[in-house]
Design a protein around this motif. Sequence first.
Motif, PDB file in Angstrom:
ATOM      1  N   PRO A 171       1.693   4.706  10.679  1.00 45.26           N
ATOM      2  CA  PRO A 171       0.128   5.182  11.105  1.00 45.26           C
ATOM      3  C   PRO A 171      -0.722   6.101  10.196  1.00 45.26           C
ATOM      4  N   ARG A 172       0.538   6.575   8.926  1.00 44.03           N
ATOM      5  CA  ARG A 172      -0.327   7.340   7.730  1.00 44.03           C
ATOM      6  C   ARG A 172      -0.959   6.219   7.485  1.00 44.03           C
ATOM      7  N   GLU A 173      -0.433   5.158   6.998  1.00 42.18           N
ATOM      8  CA  GLU A 173      -1.042   4.144   6.111  1.00 42.18           C
ATOM      9  C   GLU A 173      -3.041   4.000   6.696  1.00 42.18           C
ATOM     10  N   ARG A 174      -2.490   3.349   7.951  1.00 49.63           N
ATOM     11  CA  ARG A 174      -3.904   3.188   8.775  1.00 49.63           C
ATOM     12  C   ARG A 174      -4.699   4.141   8.961  1.00 49.63           C
ATOM     13  N   LEU A 175      -4.237   5.654   8.965  1.00 50.34           N
ATOM     14  CA  LEU A 175      -5.301   6.575   9.433  1.00 50.34           C
ATOM     15  C   LEU A 175      -6.022   6.885   8.158  1.00 50.34           C
ATOM     16  N   LEU A 176      -5.746   6.330   6.513  1.00 51.40           N
ATOM     17  CA  LEU A 176      -5.393   7.124   5.091  1.00 51.40           C
ATOM     18  C   LEU A 176      -6.925   5.725   5.394  1.00 51.40           C
ATOM     19  N   ASP A 177      -6.328   5.077   5.122  1.00 55.20           N
ATOM     20  CA  ASP A 177      -7.405   3.601   5.034  1.00 55.20           C
ATOM     21  C   ASP A 177      -8.385   3.262   6.282  1.00 55.20           C
TER      22      ASP A 177
ATOM     23  N   GLY B  30     -19.415   9.947   4.414  1.00 56.86           N
ATOM     24  CA  GLY B  30     -19.271  11.241   3.925  1.00 56.86           C
ATOM     25  C   GLY B  30     -18.323  11.781   4.999  1.00 56.86           C
ATOM     26  N   VAL B  31     -17.882  13.315   4.261  1.00 58.39           N
ATOM     27  CA  VAL B  31     -17.175  13.572   4.340  1.00 58.39           C
ATOM     28  C   VAL B  31     -17.797  14.596   5.951  1.00 58.39           C
ATOM     29  N   GLU B  32     -18.806  15.070   5.915  1.00 59.12           N
ATOM     30  CA  GLU B  32     -19.369  15.678   7.086  1.00 59.12           C
ATOM     31  C   GLU B  32     -19.515  14.444   8.400  1.00 59.12           C
ATOM     32  N   GLY B  33     -19.679  13.189   7.760  1.00 61.57           N
ATOM     33  CA  GLY B  33     -19.385  12.049   8.921  1.00 61.57           C
ATOM     34  C   GLY B  33     -18.402  11.317   9.474  1.00 61.57           C
ATOM     35  N   THR B  34     -17.427  11.205   8.289  1.00 62.48           N
ATOM     36  CA  THR B  34     -16.385  11.093   9.358  1.00 62.48           C
ATOM     37  C   THR B  34     -15.095  12.878  10.255  1.00 62.48           C
ATOM     38  N   GLY B  35     -15.029  11.318  11.128  1.00 62.28           N
ATOM     39  CA  GLY B  35     -14.811  12.559  12.333  1.00 62.28           C
ATOM     40  C   GLY B  35     -13.585  11.729  13.089  1.00 62.28           C
ATOM     41  N   ILE B  36     -12.811  12.268  13.567  1.00 57.22           N
ATOM     42  CA  ILE B  36     -11.184  11.700  13.759  1.00 57.22           C
ATOM     43  C   ILE B  36     -10.997  11.306  14.934  1.00 57.22           C
ATOM     44  N   ALA B  37     -12.359  11.038  15.929  1.00 59.19           N
ATOM     45  CA  ALA B  37     -12.417  10.148  17.084  1.00 59.19           C
ATOM     46  C   ALA B  37     -12.465   8.965  16.367  1.00 59.19           C
ATOM     47  N   GLY B  38     -13.310   8.907  15.401  1.00 59.79           N
ATOM     48  CA  GLY B  38     -13.491   7.767  15.036  1.00 59.79           C
ATOM     49  C   GLY B  38     -12.691   6.792  14.242  1.00 59.79           C
ATOM     50  N   VAL B  39     -12.459   8.071  13.093  1.00 64.63           N
ATOM     51  CA  VAL B  39     -11.302   7.831  12.365  1.00 64.63           C
ATOM     52  C   VAL B  39      -9.390   6.688  13.625  1.00 64.63           C
ATOM     53  N   LEU B  40      -9.646   8.048  14.215  1.00 64.55           N
ATOM     54  CA  LEU B  40      -8.754   7.285  15.447  1.00 64.55           C
ATOM     55  C   LEU B  40      -8.719   5.848  15.795  1.00 64.55           C
ATOM     56  N   ALA B  41     -10.587   5.503  16.459  1.00 60.80           N
ATOM     57  CA  ALA B  41     -10.263   4.494  16.845  1.00 60.80           C
ATOM     58  C   ALA B  41      -9.726   3.268  15.456  1.00 60.80           C
ATOM     59  N   ALA B  42     -10.417   3.058  14.283  1.00 56.90           N
ATOM     60  CA  ALA B  42     -10.185   2.846  13.908  1.00 56.90           C
ATOM     61  C   ALA B  42      -9.126   2.438  13.315  1.00 56.90           C
ATOM     62  N   SER B  43      -8.302   3.035  13.609  1.00 55.15           N
ATOM     63  CA  SER B  43      -7.146   2.689  12.955  1.00 55.15           C
ATOM     64  C   SER B  43      -6.351   2.565  13.769  1.00 55.15           C
TER      65      SER B  43
ATOM     66  N   ILE C  49      -1.973  11.816  14.478  1.00 57.42           N
ATOM     67  CA  ILE C  49      -2.962  12.603  13.324  1.00 57.42           C
ATOM     68  C   ILE C  49      -1.945  14.343  12.679  1.00 57.42           C
ATOM     69  N   TYR C  50      -1.420  14.696  13.739  1.00 56.82           N
ATOM     70  CA  TYR C  50      -0.932  16.125  13.126  1.00 56.82           C
ATOM     71  C   TYR C  50       0.336  15.546  12.952  1.00 56.82           C
ATOM     72  N   GLN C  51       0.689  14.537  13.759  1.00 57.76           N
ATOM     73  CA  GLN C  51       2.408  14.502  13.115  1.00 57.76           C
ATOM     74  C   GLN C  51       2.454  14.374  11.484  1.00 57.76           C
TER      75      GLN C  51
END
Length: 185
Positions: A6-12, A22-35, A42-44
């Motif tokens: 999960p850590r590597e998938r979140l980073l990728d 960009g940073v502003e357009g990077t949201g947690i929900a999108g990262v979670l879905a993509a990963s 995330i918090y772990q």
Amino acid sequence: MGTPGPRERLLDATITSLRRDGVEGTGIAGVLAASGTARQSIYQHFPGGKAELVAAAVRRAGDFIARRGATEPHAHVDDRIDWWIGQLRRHDFALGCPVAAGALAGADSPDVVTAAAEVFARWAAQFGAHLVEAGADPERSAALGRFLVSSLEGAIMTARALRSVQPLEDLRPVLHRLIDDLLPH
């Protein structure tokens, strides 16, 4: 090697989002879905939340790019430029440098900007060391290392805006001439 955790998938997923949005357009929900990871991942893995995740992604991307390229200065330049030309063409100019995205994060994300600054400094020092190994003066090599990073990042952004790899192709002979000026004849 196995399936990334999960850590590597979140980073990728974060790196891809940074490259595109960009940073502003990077949201947690999108990262979670993509990963494909659960929210608690995330918090772990990144108890500091988005800022810690993005800073770690910038460093991971920096490490990946630092491992690319030859040590001979001319070949190093060609390898970097060729890789970026391939990336821009492959992704229809939609994905840029995640480290540059981190550098543009602004005052609201000082840890991300710091991570980007560290990566840029490492890339510059790496290229400067290649020049010194080839016989160039250390001080001038350090300056050319910084110039390489600055000019390459600017060429990538310009290429994306123009939807043309020409800025990178234009940069190639200039960098080769600067290298030739530094190396002993």
